[in-house]
Scaffold this motif. Structure first.
Motif, PDB file in Angstrom:
ATOM      1  N   ILE A  52       0.828  -1.206   0.000  1.00  0.00           N
ATOM      2  CA  ILE A  52       0.000   0.000   0.000  1.00  0.00           C
ATOM      3  C   ILE A  52       0.862   1.256   0.000  1.00  0.00           C
ATOM      4  N   ILE A  53       1.975   1.239   0.733  1.00  0.00           N
ATOM      5  CA  ILE A  53       2.888   2.387   0.741  1.00  0.00           C
ATOM      6  C   ILE A  53       3.441   2.640  -0.664  1.00  0.00           C
ATOM      7  N   THR A  54       3.844   1.580  -1.345  1.00  0.00           N
ATOM      8  CA  THR A  54       4.356   1.720  -2.707  1.00  0.00           C
ATOM      9  C   THR A  54       3.287   2.261  -3.638  1.00  0.00           C
ATOM     10  N   TYR A  55       2.067   1.768  -3.519  1.00  0.00           N
ATOM     11  CA  TYR A  55       0.971   2.272  -4.352  1.00  0.00           C
ATOM     12  C   TYR A  55       0.764   3.769  -4.137  1.00  0.00           C
ATOM     13  N   ALA A  56       0.786   4.201  -2.872  1.00  0.00           N
ATOM     14  CA  ALA A  56       0.579   5.619  -2.567  1.00  0.00           C
ATOM     15  C   ALA A  56       1.698   6.477  -3.157  1.00  0.00           C
ATOM     16  N   LEU A  57       2.940   5.986  -3.073  1.00  0.00           N
ATOM     17  CA  LEU A  57       4.068   6.719  -3.643  1.00  0.00           C
ATOM     18  C   LEU A  57       3.966   6.802  -5.167  1.00  0.00           C
ATOM     19  N   LEU A  58       3.553   5.706  -5.786  1.00  0.00           N
ATOM     20  CA  LEU A  58       3.350   5.716  -7.233  1.00  0.00           C
ATOM     21  C   LEU A  58       2.246   6.704  -7.615  1.00  0.00           C
ATOM     22  N   GLY A  60       1.423   9.443  -6.018  1.00  0.00           N
ATOM     23  CA  GLY A  60       1.964  10.799  -5.940  1.00  0.00           C
ATOM     24  C   GLY A  60       2.845  11.132  -7.124  1.00  0.00           C
ATOM     25  N   LEU A  61       3.653  10.153  -7.559  1.00  0.00           N
ATOM     26  CA  LEU A  61       4.557  10.371  -8.686  1.00  0.00           C
ATOM     27  C   LEU A  61       3.793  10.619  -9.980  1.00  0.00           C
ATOM     28  N   PHE A  62       2.844   9.741 -10.269  1.00  0.00           N
ATOM     29  CA  PHE A  62       2.074   9.885 -11.506  1.00  0.00           C
ATOM     30  C   PHE A  62       1.040  11.004 -11.398  1.00  0.00           C
ATOM     31  N   GLY A  63       0.732  11.413 -10.172  1.00  0.00           N
ATOM     32  CA  GLY A  63      -0.168  12.543  -9.990  1.00  0.00           C
ATOM     33  C   GLY A  63       0.409  13.824 -10.561  1.00  0.00           C
ATOM     34  N   LEU A  64       1.734  13.921 -10.615  1.00  0.00           N
ATOM     35  CA  LEU A  64       2.379  15.086 -11.227  1.00  0.00           C
ATOM     36  C   LEU A  64       2.004  15.200 -12.694  1.00  0.00           C
ATOM     37  N   ILE A  65       1.877  14.045 -13.369  1.00  0.00           N
ATOM     38  CA  ILE A  65       1.471  14.042 -14.782  1.00  0.00           C
ATOM     39  C   ILE A  65       0.031  14.530 -14.905  1.00  0.00           C
ATOM     40  N   LEU A 155      -1.952  15.013  -4.494  1.00  0.00           N
ATOM     41  CA  LEU A 155      -2.522  14.501  -3.250  1.00  0.00           C
ATOM     42  C   LEU A 155      -3.662  13.525  -3.524  1.00  0.00           C
ATOM     43  N   LYS A 156      -4.588  13.904  -4.400  1.00  0.00           N
ATOM     44  CA  LYS A 156      -5.728  13.031  -4.703  1.00  0.00           C
ATOM     45  C   LYS A 156      -5.260  11.736  -5.357  1.00  0.00           C
ATOM     46  N   SER A 157      -4.261  11.839  -6.223  1.00  0.00           N
ATOM     47  CA  SER A 157      -3.729  10.648  -6.892  1.00  0.00           C
ATOM     48  C   SER A 157      -3.098   9.693  -5.889  1.00  0.00           C
ATOM     49  N   SER A 158      -2.339  10.250  -4.941  1.00  0.00           N
ATOM     50  CA  SER A 158      -1.702   9.433  -3.911  1.00  0.00           C
ATOM     51  C   SER A 158      -2.750   8.774  -3.012  1.00  0.00           C
ATOM     52  N   LEU A 159      -3.761   9.558  -2.613  1.00  0.00           N
ATOM     53  CA  LEU A 159      -4.824   9.015  -1.766  1.00  0.00           C
ATOM     54  C   LEU A 159      -5.644   7.974  -2.516  1.00  0.00           C
ATOM     55  N   PHE A 160      -5.841   8.192  -3.804  1.00  0.00           N
ATOM     56  CA  PHE A 160      -6.582   7.218  -4.612  1.00  0.00           C
ATOM     57  C   PHE A 160      -5.864   5.870  -4.611  1.00  0.00           C
ATOM     58  N   MET A 161      -4.546   5.900  -4.824  1.00  0.00           N
ATOM     59  CA  MET A 161      -3.781   4.662  -4.862  1.00  0.00           C
ATOM     60  C   MET A 161      -3.730   3.997  -3.493  1.00  0.00           C
ATOM     61  N   ALA A 162      -3.690   4.811  -2.423  1.00  0.00           N
ATOM     62  CA  ALA A 162      -3.731   4.243  -1.073  1.00  0.00           C
ATOM     63  C   ALA A 162      -5.084   3.583  -0.823  1.00  0.00           C
TER      64      ALA A 162
END
Length: 236
Positions: A52-58, A60-65, A155-162
């Motif tokens: 889940i931590i890795t998903y949240a980090l991913l 956040g990373l792709f949320g920049l796009i 933020l929303k992208s990171s929370l979505f993946m979490a």
């Protein structure tokens, strides 16, 4: 924000049946510290926490796009494009690419790292197996990332993946803890559902991007909101 997390959780819950077939072997072979149930419980939770931590980090990373597209007003079109790409992946014939490129070499090294961790029976290795497992190639994760990108916010992208990861938690934890009760025939049958799950998620992305003014499912586009605001101002 809550509807977004609920949608992510539902996506993870529905898609987690795919995890039984794809990630099942890893979950079943986790190197628990000892044979007692409490140790097994802690180990399986650490493994899933790492995922889940890795998903949240991913996210956040792709949320920049996604944020970049949102700034220029292309967020809705991005959602449609991602949905179309998933449909294309489903229906186009699959090819086997044997050429060793940098991406293939990266995943080979990643798998080797995961394999090395299985030789160490401690909580730390189980946690890192979860962290690295979140980076292994998986169509379901790619779909979740596509949906996360379309939020247009880091933020929303990171929370979505979490939220997506938490949605997969019940099935994945059960797989690791009670895995001996799930036979190969059952896992093979579940894997056959995967294309239908992909199709469902692709259609959701497309519908969301079309801006059909359906609450939560397909909100109005920025252009529609602007037009509606102008109408309100004119009436005032």
């Amino acid at each position: 924000m809550m509807p977004l997390l609920i949608a992510a959780f539902i996506m993870g819950s529905i898609g987690s049946v795919h995890c039984i077939g794809m990630c099942g072997p890893i979950a079943l072979a986790l190197p628990v510290v000892s044979g007692n149930q409490s140790s097994k419980f802690i180990g399986t939770m650490l493994y899933n926490g790492g995922r889940i931590i890795t998903y949240a980090l991913l996210g956040g990373l792709f949320g920049l796009i996604g944020m970049s597209f949102a700034i220029f007003g292309y967020q809705q079109w991005l959602s449609v494009l991602l949905g179309v790409l998933i449909l294309t992946f489903i229906f186009l014939p699959k090819k086997n690419y044997t050429k060793r490129n940098i991406i293939i070499r990266f995943f080979e090294k990643l798998r080797q790292q995961v394999a090395d961790l299985f030789s160490r029976k401690n909580y730390q290795s189980v946690f890192f197996i979860g962290l690295l497992n979140g980076l292994l190639p998986c169509g379901l994760i790619y779909m979740a990332i596509a949906a996360a990108i379309s939020t247009g916010s880091v933020l929303k992208s990171s929370l979505f993946m979490a939220g997506f990861g938490l949605g997969t938690l019940p099935v994945m934890w059960s797989m690791a803890f009670f895995g001996s009760y799930i036979n190969m025939r059952m896992r093979t049958g579940i894997k056959k559902l995967y294309p239908y799950i992909m199709f469902f998620m692709a259609m959701l992305l497309i519908i969301r991007g079309l801006g059909l003014q359906i609450p939560y499912l397909s909100p109005a586009t920025l252009q529609q909101n602007s037009t509606a605001q102008q109408v309100i101002e004119c009436h005032n």
